[in-house]
Design a protein around this motif. Structure first.
Motif, PDB file in Angstrom:
ATOM      1  N   ARG A  16      18.064  22.423   8.251  1.00 33.28           N
ATOM      2  CA  ARG A  16      17.148  21.602   8.637  1.00 33.28           C
ATOM      3  C   ARG A  16      17.452  20.357   8.124  1.00 33.28           C
ATOM      4  O   ARG A  16      17.314  19.084   8.667  1.00 33.28           O
ATOM      5  N   PHE A  17      18.128  20.292   6.721  1.00 33.41           N
ATOM      6  CA  PHE A  17      18.524  18.869   6.176  1.00 33.41           C
ATOM      7  C   PHE A  17      19.507  18.126   7.184  1.00 33.41           C
ATOM      8  O   PHE A  17      19.536  16.864   7.163  1.00 33.41           O
ATOM      9  N   GLY A  18      20.344  18.826   7.758  1.00 33.29           N
ATOM     10  CA  GLY A  18      21.280  17.932   8.702  1.00 33.29           C
ATOM     11  C   GLY A  18      20.343  17.400   9.738  1.00 33.29           C
ATOM     12  O   GLY A  18      20.953  16.159  10.093  1.00 33.29           O
ATOM     13  N   ASN A  19      19.451  17.752  10.260  1.00 36.40           N
ATOM     14  CA  ASN A  19      18.521  17.177  11.449  1.00 36.40           C
ATOM     15  C   ASN A  19      17.758  16.089  10.526  1.00 36.40           C
ATOM     16  O   ASN A  19      17.962  14.725  11.124  1.00 36.40           O
ATOM     17  N   LEU A  20      17.344  16.187   9.300  1.00 39.52           N
ATOM     18  CA  LEU A  20      16.693  15.170   8.491  1.00 39.52           C
ATOM     19  C   LEU A  20      17.556  13.986   8.271  1.00 39.52           C
ATOM     20  O   LEU A  20      17.173  12.677   8.351  1.00 39.52           O
ATOM     21  N   MET A  75       8.336  13.114  11.044  1.00 42.61           N
ATOM     22  CA  MET A  75       8.834  13.485   9.947  1.00 42.61           C
ATOM     23  C   MET A  75       9.001  15.152  10.000  1.00 42.61           C
ATOM     24  O   MET A  75       9.785  15.767   9.368  1.00 42.61           O
ATOM     25  N   PHE A  76       7.870  15.633  10.387  1.00 44.60           N
ATOM     26  CA  PHE A  76       7.716  17.233  10.743  1.00 44.60           C
ATOM     27  C   PHE A  76       8.898  17.751  11.695  1.00 44.60           C
ATOM     28  O   PHE A  76       9.755  18.640  11.271  1.00 44.60           O
ATOM     29  N   LEU A  77       9.368  16.811  12.876  1.00 41.31           N
ATOM     30  CA  LEU A  77      10.324  17.253  13.730  1.00 41.31           C
ATOM     31  C   LEU A  77      11.595  17.143  13.015  1.00 41.31           C
ATOM     32  O   LEU A  77      12.687  18.053  13.397  1.00 41.31           O
ATOM     33  N   ALA A  78      11.634  16.136  12.298  1.00 42.80           N
ATOM     34  CA  ALA A  78      13.027  16.005  11.686  1.00 42.80           C
ATOM     35  C   ALA A  78      13.341  17.122  10.675  1.00 42.80           C
ATOM     36  O   ALA A  78      14.286  17.213  10.379  1.00 42.80           O
ATOM     37  N   CYS A  79      12.358  17.628  10.277  1.00 41.83           N
ATOM     38  CA  CYS A  79      12.694  18.955   9.154  1.00 41.83           C
ATOM     39  C   CYS A  79      12.606  20.329   9.784  1.00 41.83           C
ATOM     40  O   CYS A  79      12.601  21.375   9.448  1.00 41.83           O
ATOM     41  N   THR A  80      12.802  20.237  11.411  1.00 41.09           N
ATOM     42  CA  THR A  80      12.747  21.456  12.148  1.00 41.09           C
ATOM     43  C   THR A  80      14.076  21.470  13.012  1.00 41.09           C
ATOM     44  O   THR A  80      14.833  20.523  13.100  1.00 41.09           O
ATOM     45  N   TYR A  81      14.304  22.748  13.616  1.00 41.48           N
ATOM     46  CA  TYR A  81      15.569  22.634  14.606  1.00 41.48           C
ATOM     47  C   TYR A  81      15.049  22.289  16.028  1.00 41.48           C
ATOM     48  O   TYR A  81      14.569  22.828  16.690  1.00 41.48           O
ATOM     49  N   SER A  82      15.521  20.860  16.310  1.00 44.82           N
ATOM     50  CA  SER A  82      14.670  20.278  17.408  1.00 44.82           C
ATOM     51  C   SER A  82      15.847  19.008  17.774  1.00 44.82           C
ATOM     52  O   SER A  82      16.477  18.388  16.672  1.00 44.82           O
ATOM     53  N   TYR A  83      15.981  18.537  19.159  1.00 49.68           N
ATOM     54  CA  TYR A  83      16.546  17.571  19.383  1.00 49.68           C
ATOM     55  C   TYR A  83      15.816  16.064  19.578  1.00 49.68           C
ATOM     56  O   TYR A  83      16.366  14.997  19.790  1.00 49.68           O
ATOM     57  N   ASP A  84      14.585  16.342  19.138  1.00 53.82           N
ATOM     58  CA  ASP A  84      13.530  15.055  19.328  1.00 53.82           C
ATOM     59  C   ASP A  84      13.897  14.113  18.252  1.00 53.82           C
ATOM     60  O   ASP A  84      14.018  12.868  18.570  1.00 53.82           O
ATOM     61  N   PRO A  85      14.264  14.469  17.031  1.00 54.17           N
ATOM     62  CA  PRO A  85      14.649  13.476  16.138  1.00 54.17           C
ATOM     63  C   PRO A  85      16.021  12.512  16.535  1.00 54.17           C
ATOM     64  O   PRO A  85      16.184  11.448  16.241  1.00 54.17           O
ATOM     65  N   TRP A  86      16.930  13.260  17.198  1.00 57.88           N
ATOM     66  CA  TRP A  86      18.011  12.765  17.726  1.00 57.88           C
ATOM     67  C   TRP A  86      17.732  11.714  19.029  1.00 57.88           C
ATOM     68  O   TRP A  86      18.218  10.645  18.796  1.00 57.88           O
ATOM     69  N   VAL A  87      17.085  11.979  19.821  1.00 53.97           N
ATOM     70  CA  VAL A  87      16.468  11.197  20.969  1.00 53.97           C
ATOM     71  C   VAL A  87      15.825  10.028  20.330  1.00 53.97           C
ATOM     72  O   VAL A  87      16.061   8.804  20.816  1.00 53.97           O
ATOM     73  N   THR A  88      14.713  10.240  19.380  1.00 54.71           N
ATOM     74  CA  THR A  88      14.012   9.199  18.982  1.00 54.71           C
ATOM     75  C   THR A  88      14.887   8.294  18.015  1.00 54.71           C
ATOM     76  O   THR A  88      14.778   6.992  18.075  1.00 54.71           O
TER      77      THR A  88
END
Length: 358
Positions: free
Chosen positions: A42-46, A77-90
């Motif tokens: 998850r930290f990789g996403n964050l 911030m919640f999305l950035a701490c999960t397995y999701s591609y939303d933070p990448w898009v944003t």
């Protein structure tokens, strides 16, 4: 017919998992225990999200506080701490928008091929997983004519914006037009892409009524309320939506400073607002086709997080230089960051620590 699940990630979303996959790969190579590896991934996403938003805010000549406030809200911030591609898009769309705004607000400085290529790259990476944000690329037409070194460069660069927009839109529209699926949401329900496309194409006027009847009433909560600020997925909504709304409103009203001495003109704001509106129409249309059962007049599946990539540009169109906050930057920025931090920590306490750790 039978529904066959394909264990393949769509090609456009593959790069969006880079940060998470890299950390998992490193942990696996180091022999880290499965539970620890899952957490560290998850930290990789964050970290990736944090870096993208940092460079976007640094690049911006105006609206830095607005983007900061949006980026630090509980939901992103919640999305950035999960397995999701939303933070990448944003993150990538925010960086592309920041570079675009800088070019628009600095007409005295010629645009370079490197800057143009980087803007295209940002929007390509940000929009590939979700092509519904492709209209934002057309904000490139707001770059003043005097920015280009000659007429040829102007034609080529504007053609590049148009071609990228057309390419991303075709990846979203053509598969549904040419070969719509008999089912939409594979998780259940009587959804049907073919059935919905048949209705849209055969009764376009009726579909527009359904579209605007759903979109317009939902705009306040999607742009300025609980749905975009406070939703914490499977946990619980942040109980501090009122604070988030107040902070967002304060940032929009007071963040009128510009490092280049100018802001967006009215015509530029209108164009940006129309492009963001086009994204909203595509968001609701995609959910109508893929996640709404034929015959229903309520569009299902639309969530506030889908508005995050367009929220900064929408807020920037609402910003007015008629109001000036005369507070010193050090106190203004420190105050906003302090409130954002309190909001995040209070949300963390209420939704995670108090119910699960005490």
């Amino acid at each position: 017919g039978d529904i066959h699940l394909e264990p393949e990630v769509p090609a456009g979303t593959v790069p969006a998992y880079f940060g998470q996959a890299l950390v998992l790969k490193l942990c696996k190579g180091l022999g880290v225990a499965w539970g620890t590896m899952l957490t560290l991934g998850r930290f990789g996403n964050l970290i990736g999200y944090g870096l993208l938003m940092y460079f976007a805010i640094r690049k911006l000549p105006a609206g830095k506080v607005i983007m900061t406030v949006i980026g630090l809200m509980p939901t992103p911030m919640f999305l950035a701490c999960t397995y999701s591609y939303d933070p990448w898009v944003t993150g990538w769309i925010s960086l592309g928008a920041a570079c675009m705004i800088r070019e628009i607000l600095t007409p005295e400085k010629k645009i370079t091929w490197k800057s143009w290529g980087f803007i295209l790259l940002c929007f390509f990476l940000g929009c590939s997983p979700k092509a519904v944000y492709a209209p934002l690329i057309l904000t490139g037409f707001l770059i003043p004519a005097k920015k280009f070194q000659n007429r040829r460069q102007k034609i080529v660069m504007r053609a590049g914006f148009l071609l990228l927009f057309a390419g991303l839109m075709s990846s979203f529209v053509l598969p549904v037009l040419i070969a719509p699926k008999e089912t939409g949401d594979i998780r259940g329900g009587e959804t049907s892409e073919a059935g919905q496309m048949s209705y849209v194409l055969g009764h376009f006027g009726g579909y527009l009524k359904i579209l605007f009847a759903n979109l317009i009433p939902a705009m306040p909560k999607m742009l300025f309320g609980r749905d975009i600020f406070s939703v914490q997925g499977h946990l619980a909504d942040s109980p501090f939506t009122w604070l988030a709304m107040g902070l967002a409103g304060y940032a929009v009203v007071t963040d009128t400073r510009s490092s280049v001495g100018r802001g967006l003109k009215l015509g530029q704001k209108i164009w940006i607002f129309l492009m963001a509106g086009g994204c909203a129409l595509l968001i609701w249309t995609s959910m109508y086709i893929a996640y709404t059962e034929p015959g229903r007049v309520v569009i299902a599946g639309v969530q506030g997080r889908y508005y995050l990539p367009i929220l900064f540009l929408v807020y920037l169109t609402l910003n007015s230089r008629l109001i000036i906050a005369r507070t010193k930057n050090i106190w203004y920025h420190t105050g906003v960051l302090a409130i954002s931090t309190v909001l995040l920590l209070a949300t963390l306490w209420q939704t995670v620590i108090a119910p699960m750790c005490m």
